[in-house]
Each structure stands twice: as structure tokens, then as C-alpha cells.
Design a protein around this motif. Sequence first.
Motif, mmCIF file in Angstrom:
data_model
loop_
_atom_site.group_PDB
_atom_site.id
_atom_site.type_symbol
_atom_site.label_atom_id
_atom_site.label_comp_id
_atom_site.label_asym_id
_atom_site.label_seq_id
_atom_site.Cartn_x
_atom_site.Cartn_y
_atom_site.Cartn_z
ATOM 1 N N LEU A 381 0.832 -1.189 0.037
ATOM 2 C CA LEU A 381 0.236 0.003 0.048
ATOM 3 C C LEU A 381 0.853 1.061 -0.127
ATOM 4 O O LEU A 381 0.516 2.169 -0.719
ATOM 5 N N ILE A 384 1.784 1.809 -3.558
ATOM 6 C CA ILE A 384 0.967 2.496 -4.237
ATOM 7 C C ILE A 384 0.808 3.966 -3.942
ATOM 8 O O ILE A 384 0.989 4.953 -5.014
ATOM 9 N N MET A 385 1.209 4.403 -2.841
ATOM 10 C CA MET A 385 1.252 6.028 -2.534
ATOM 11 C C MET A 385 2.613 6.257 -3.306
ATOM 12 O O MET A 385 2.582 7.516 -3.968
ATOM 13 N N SER A 387 3.667 5.351 -5.987
ATOM 14 C CA SER A 387 3.646 5.204 -7.287
ATOM 15 C C SER A 387 2.708 6.462 -7.848
ATOM 16 O O SER A 387 2.733 6.685 -9.168
ATOM 17 N N VAL A 388 2.077 7.142 -7.069
ATOM 18 C CA VAL A 388 1.334 8.371 -7.496
ATOM 19 C C VAL A 388 2.312 9.505 -7.569
ATOM 20 O O VAL A 388 2.818 10.100 -6.684
ATOM 21 N N TRP A 391 2.573 12.532 -5.615
ATOM 22 C CA TRP A 391 3.028 12.681 -4.229
ATOM 23 C C TRP A 391 4.403 12.158 -4.140
ATOM 24 O O TRP A 391 4.888 12.492 -3.241
ATOM 25 N N ASP A 392 4.980 11.263 -5.097
ATOM 26 C CA ASP A 392 6.280 11.000 -4.975
ATOM 27 C C ASP A 392 7.320 12.335 -5.108
ATOM 28 O O ASP A 392 8.280 12.072 -4.613
#
Lengths: 562, 360
Positions: A381, A384-385, A387-388, A391-392
Motif C-alpha cells: 500500500l 501504491i502511495m 507510485s502516485v 505525491w512521490d
Amino acid sequence: MADQTYPIPGSLDAAPSRGAALLEWLHSWVVTVDHKKLGILYVVYALFFLVVAGVEALAIRIQLAVPNAHFLSPELYNEFFTMHGTTMVFLVGMPILFGFANYMVPLMIGARDMAFPRLNAFSFWMTAFGGLLLYYSFIGGFGLYGMGAAPDVGWWAYAPLTAKAFSPGHATDYWALALVVSGFGTLGTAINIIATILSMRCRGMTLFRMPLFAWLMLVVSGLTLITITPLTAAQIMLVIDRYLGGHFFDTQAGGSAVVWMHFFWIFGHPEVYVLVLPAFAIANEIIPVFSRKAIFGYPAMVAASVGIAFISLTVWAHHMFTVGMTSVSNAFFVLSTMMVGIPTGIKIFNWLATLWGGRIRFATPMLFCTAFLFQFLIAGLTGIMLSVAAWDWQLHNSYFVVAHFHYVLVGAIVFCIFAAIYYWYPKVTGRMLSERLGKWHFWLFLIGFHVTFDTMHFVGLLGMPRSIYTYEADRGWGTLNMVVSIGGFVQGIAVLIFVWNLINSYFHGAKAGNDPWDAWTLEWSTPSPPPPYNFATDPVVRSRRPLWDLKHPNDPDWKYER
Amino acid sequence: MLNPSATGTRRNMQQIRRLSSIRCRLVAFSLWCVTGLKAAAEGPQSTPSILAPASTPAHEIYGLSLFVLLITGAIFAVVAGLLVFVIIRFRERESDAQHEPAQIYGSAQVELAWTVIPVLIVVVLFLTTARIIFAIQDEPKPESALDVTVIGHQFWWEFRYPKLNIVTANELHVPVSTSQQPEPTYLRLLSADVDHSFWVPQLGGKTDLIPNHPNEMWIDPEEAGLYVGQCAQFCGIEHAKMLIRVYVDTPQQFEEWAKNQQQPGVQDAAAAEGRHIFESEACMNCHTIEGTTAHGTFGPDLTHLMSRATIAAGAAANTPRNLHAWIEDPNTFKPGALMPAMQLSDQEINEVVAYLTTLH
């Protein structure tokens, strides 16, 4: 342990002296081409470096526990975090997982050895010498600050920091060459595993009757062949840049720093899966046995593994969201990265379904695997954060990323490695590991792990970048860093208990017998430890769980398997 | 002035921001409760938290991050809940010993279901992310934007304002940007040596400074004050002490600051001796002081040194004492900094410091 001895030529004594016997024993380990002995060598070698890199990590944590600390000089800090990363990936992760593959794959597929035993020995010694070469830099590497300069450019070694102009001396050369040397060993092992699995399976063992462990090792080996190649190429280009006036990455002469990043991460991201798929492989063996159920959705598990391998080759630039790619490229790598979540999700659900309706026995291997499931869920999870891409841009190179990949590498992979050692130690040594010490090890390590790495996420959200040897007192990162460091030491204590358990149980552990866990794959049909060449007669199998068929003649698997 | 399309985009963004902030207020609240990380006050803080955004890109990322947290949190709740349930419900009990449970090999329908659901989640997450990527990265540059060229050095920052003819170091001054009077700052990112990364979390995500590979990013801080950050890409021995200070000024403050920066270095007769040493020693090889013969570009421009609160890229406060210690041996604050110890006598250092402290 296989008791095969190899007499030293010229030694004529019928009953050699104690010293000579010791020498002969050592000699037998050096010249061995037996897959089981080589497997043990890999694992012991990797555990040694696990402790070394662990000590480096603890030194790092002492330095960071309080702001403006002076425990390590900046030079030494940079060397330690570089060596910690390089060691854990190349000298711990890959060797230990290939060690398990070496030992277990032939046993599981009913073979008497690997396809190329001599290549196997060659590969191990290449890996071993790669490690020695890397660590020799602490003594022999003449760096910017005199003798004894280890590599200090980060395990990703971004150009042009590695150029002669910015990294004079030989520390960076040790890094590049050590990885080339151990890389050749890795390639040899990968080829060997592929050949073994494709050509040495016993009668009746079709590809789709192989234990999932063997399947995943096949996938990993294929992935290794693809990914180590660009790394090796990049290292050679780097050495050409440094000594032969090449300009691949030399930005002062029109070279490209970004090309190095592409090379490195085309290797570097699939490398994560090279490490984590064997962890899945271990979970695939342990979870069914301790749930007393067949793995749920075997074909889907195989497909998901192959799927992960392919998708993992298309995601590398998610490590490069901040290097200024176009918005379209960024969006592409967001999508490809998120797609990894689909096969990974299938795996997690299939493990849950395997547990569902089972009769779960929480022996130490299963405890570690259960924690693995929980931690891998979180690691996925936070993945996934990251991969945004937008946000990265905030999270990249912050402690959030450090927390995320330690959740994968420790929370998933190291937990599975511990599970595997508790699970197969009886097979390899003939003795059980102490369950009592095992539980201490598990709970302390679990607590230490969460104290350290859960907290680290928050340090990252508060804006602390990675790779810094100290930080300002007014940043508000002090308390959390202290907590992180304390957790690190709790893990250190747990590992000490584990090492003691390994040593003590070897001499005093309860006798294991052939099949202490009431398991189903072929390795448990052999004595513990298995004799040289494993099987007196070639086994014949009719299903994925040959020992289940033997134990339940009225209800064999082959009646039901799809 | 903004061109019409840019104004439209900006307005849309503000709507998105407002919507997402309503949608996510609950999540945000629970997150703050759990972590206790959100400082009570808005605006600039000494902790560069990404959870305290103060500029449009940072706000958009923050809103997006709350949405992603909501989805991943829901996934976590479902899957971890199942795991806990399974562990409790199906653990071995005394009563059912010696009894193998029913063997189930798989189920096409169930497996299809848990393949399709993640696919749908990925589609939603991807589209949301892509929208924000394009909104931040491809935002057209308004004409009112301020241009700053940022050049990364081992281990300090050079800031050049090409339209204003200003060169300074380590402390970036930008004007506040409000919705009535938008004045975003566009940073053009270059590197003189190795890779660096510009990261001031409250103002936006980070972007790397890579030699031969110019990059661009923008910020539009909405509240005046000091925002801190630092280099976020390992760049060598003193990477940890390559700090950034961004002063967000009100329009009047910024104008005054700019006017002062455009002046040549102060020439104070009382400090002539120090200036002479500066111009005759190796100092001038690396540093520039406008209005003197010192035109070096390897180190920070010192023309208005005293307008900065820190020296050595934030490693120490800008006091005469620290200046003295720094000139005597830069390793005091920053072991490995590329400035050599100048081998001057104590008296000479005093003179140089006396001169430097006149450079307002």
C-alpha cells in the motif's frame, strides 16, 4: 550434512590425525560441487554479511538518534550507508535466496543435483570473492581521504558523482568491480537453476506439478538474467569512463547522468522482485503446510508470478519521477507501477484463501509468514502511495521511501528468510531449532521492526531526506529518530538470539526425523540431512503434493487437481 | 497579468482544491489524530512537513495524498481485517487435532472477482493521479511570474534572478503570491557539478538539478515567512549540510530586498584593509563582490553577505564569530566543504571579517 569426504592426495594415513581431519573437512567444503553443501555455503556467507551490514545499520542509527551527533564522521557515515545497502542487496539478499534455491530446488523436483555442479561451485566462489573484494576496500581502497576508503557514493551510485573528478581514488572502482564479479556468479546460478528446472525434473513432475517454490525460482532466475545484464554493462561503462576516457556518464564532456539512472533502475527495480519473489516462494511452501491445506489457486499463483516479473520490467522510471521527465512519461510509469498491484493482490488473496478454512498451526515458521503477510500488505500500500507520481515528488528520497523499501526488504523478505530457516533447518541439519528461542526471536524482531520502520514513515512525512549524516535540531525530527534507533537495537538483540539458536540447536536441538512438519513436498521424503545425491531411486510423482498422496492413499490430490 | 486560459486553469484548480479539501477533511482529521503531526498553525514552520502545504503545488499534492490514503486505508482495513479474522477463526484447536481440513484447490469465480476489483481501483487511482500531474507539471507560465535560475553546487545553492540582475546564495527570496495578485516563481534548475534536488516540502514537491539536463518547477507561496528545506539527492560528503531557506516576502519587502541586492558592494573606508586582503588573497578566485576586483564564480556571491541569516548553506548563523571560524577552517562547521582553510593570520582574518560585515 553430506558426509562425503574428499581425501587430500598424498595423505596415506588410514586414521588421520585430528589436525589433518580438520584440514580434510575444510578442503571438502572448498572443492565441493554438491548442491546442498553449496547451498549451505551461500546461506552461511549471507548470514555473516547480514550481521556485518546490520552492525553498519546500527552505527548509522546511533549517529542519527540525536541531531548534530558526532558518532560517525561524514565520510564514514556515507561509506556505511553505501556499504549497508550494497551489502544487503548483493551479499545478503541474493546469495541467501540463491542458497535456498540451490539446496531445495533439486530436492523438490526429485533431482540428484543441479544441472551444472561445477558451474554451481564457480558461481558461489565468484559471489564470495565479489563480497571480499568489496569489503577489502575498507583496508585497501585508496580514496580521497587516504587509505581505507570504502565506496561512499550511495548504493545507486548516481553519475556524475562517480566520475574521477568527484570520486578520486579507488573506492568507487572497488564498488563497480565487486558488483561485476559477484554479478557473474549470480548469472551462473540463474542459468543453472533454469537448466535444472527445465531438464532435471523427476518422472511425472510436469511443470504444473512443480512446487510453487521451484516455479518462482524459475521466474526469478529468468528475471535475474535480464536484469543483471544492464547492471554489469553499466559498471563496465563506468570503469571505461573512469580509466579509458569514456564519456558515457561524464557530464563535463557531454555525457548523460540520466542514462546512468535508466541503466541502474532497469536493473534496480526488477531486482526488488528478484529478492521478493523468493520470499513469496517460501511463503508458498510454508503457508499451506501450516494451514494444512493445498495452496489456493495454484495456476493463478504461477500466472501472477510470471505477470509480476513481466510488469516489473516496465516500471523502472518510477524511481525517476523527480528527474524531470515529461508529464506523459510520468503518467505512463504511474500506470505501469500501479499495475504491479493487480497480480500482487491476487497473491495476497490466494494466501488468505489458503488460510481460510484451514487448521493453522502457529509454529515459528508460520509466525514469521503471518507477519510477512501483514507487513507485505502495508509495503504494497505504501508502494501504491509512492507510485502516485505527484505525491512521490514529495516522498521521493525522504525517509518515507526508506521506510517503504525496508518494509519490503525486511518486513517481507527477511521475515520470509527467517521463516525458511526455521522451516528447513531440521531438513538441513537433522535437528530442530528451539521453538522457545524462536518465539523470543520472532516477537522481539517483530516489535523492533515496527518501532523502527513504522516510525520512519512519519519522519519522512515531516520532510527528512535520506542519506544525510545529521540534521538540524530545530527540524523536529529528533524524538522520532531516537525511537527509530531504539527499535533498531531491539532488532539487533533479536538477531543475536537467532544466531545463538542456530549454533546451539546444531549441537543440542531435538532430533528432527524426516518430516517434522508433516509436509507434502519431495524434500521431506529424504532423511535429514539428505544423503549425497538425495534419492536412492528416482521418485515418481502424480500430483503437486506427492507426500500427501502417500499419506492419504484414499484421497490423493491427483483426483482433484485442475 | 495572467492570460485568460491560465486564469481559468487556476480557478479550476482552486475549485478542485476546495472540493478535495471537503471530501478529505474527515480523512485529514483522523490522520492528524493518529499521527499528531499537523502543527496547529498554518504558514511557515521550522519542521518542513509535507502535511502543512503553503503553495498550490504542495496543496494539490496534499489533497491527492489524502484521497490515496483514503483508498489504501480502505484496502488495508478490508485485507488486514480478513487476515485477523482468519488467524483467530481458523487457528488450531485441541478438539480438531488429527483432522485434516477440507482441501480446496481454487475457485475461478472468486479469483476473477479479486482480479477485477483491483483493476477498477487502479483505474481510479491512475486517473486521479494523472490529473494532478498534468495540472502541476503542464501549468502554463503566467507573464507575471518571477524567474529564478537555481544552480546546485557541492554543497551550496546559487540563485540568479536574470530579469532583476541579482545573484545570491542559499537564501532564496520570492514574493508572496495571492489569488488577487498571483506572482508565482518559476525555478529553472541547473547543476554545476553533480546531481542535487531542490526540496522545500511546504512549497512543493522536489525536482532534481542534473548537469546537462535543465529542469523547471514552480511555487506560489500564499503566506509570507521563512520556509526551510534541503538538498534531497545525495551529492557527496556534505550533502546533509546543503540547506535551503526560502524567504517569502510581501511585495514591499521583496521590492526593497531586490533594490538592495542590485547595488554594488558597500565601500566602507574603515574596512579598506580587509577589502585589500580579500582582493589580494585567494578569496577573489572563488567569490564575487560587485564593485571590487573579486569576480570568482566557484563559491557564493558575497556582495550582500550580511543580508543573509546564515553562512555555509545554512550550516551556521551569520555572525562575526562564525565568519572568523569559517575562514580559519571551514571544517569547523562542514568537514569536507570545498573551501580550503585560508591560512591567514588571526589579525588578517579579523580584518577580512570586519570587511565582510560591512557588506549589507
